[in-house]
Design an enzyme around this catalytic site. Sequence first.
Site: not given
Length: 327
Positions: A117, A127, A199, A209, A221, A252
């Site tokens: 990533c 990302c 995800k 983070r 995101r 995830k």
Amino acid sequence: MDLTNRPRRLRGDGVRGLVSETSIAPADLLAPVFVDATTDERVPIGSMPGHERVPVDEAVARVEEVLETGVEAVMLFGIPTEKDADGSRAWADDGVVQEATRRIKSETDAYVVTDVCMCEYTAHGHCGLLAEDAREGDGLTVDNDATLPALERIAVSHARAGADMVAPSGMMDGMVGAIRESLDEDGHSEVPIMSYAAKYESAFYGPFRDAADGAPSFGDRRHYQMDPANRREAVREVQLDVEQGADVLMVKPALPYLDIVADVRREFDHPVAAYNVSGEYAMLHAAAEKGWLDLEAVAHESLLSIKRAGADLILTYFAEDVARSLP
């Protein structure tokens, strides 16, 4: 009362284990390891008790600590020496993950999976490469197609360093196919891909983070990670990754998305992974520190629920503690 069926007959101590449907073994677990190229000493992660960033020189020692618990696999995350708009340190031959991988593979028997990533490497914390006018807030944040060549370079650089498996986590459309083609062309056709296939844009990522220094500097995101409201979409996302050559399918987060884990297990004949993320770990620690929960018991029960939902392997910050507690 004349009860023919008494389920309690099979709950006695002698028989309970014989009829237990689900179990956890150290070999089911992957332990995340944070390697930090900006420090010469271990740095505790405040929001994730018991975890640290370790310098490259201590990456081997950190992995050896994991192996002593019986856990055989680690997932490497890196914090680079510097960041730029393109995240170029992510694919550098002397990058933090590349160097750590070489050392770990040469000095241990660990199975090394690497996170593919860009959020830890880009100055903006997203990302991938930014889309035009991304900072204006009224369009897409990341340019999906422009990001794919960067992900290819990262995956190939990890494979060249000795990674046993690569794990793209950016949720870019087409990332698995692009990485598979690049790995094959570079002579790494035997390196499997564990795709973060479903995800979600989750509020449970906060502590990570902090740990990986990968929070976005603006925006969020939602344009590339999945909407937490969507269930059916996950099957479509996973199907696309399967068609592109994904070997292992990751969901995830894990605990708030056990229905997704179960759906993926039911629909696909691939190994299913689930990421028991930092927020899930931190909240149990916080409750235990208050004396409200027994940490060892709830950690084991949490991982058991993930296995019961259908996960074959679990990436978890509890890996070492749970592995030590297993009989």
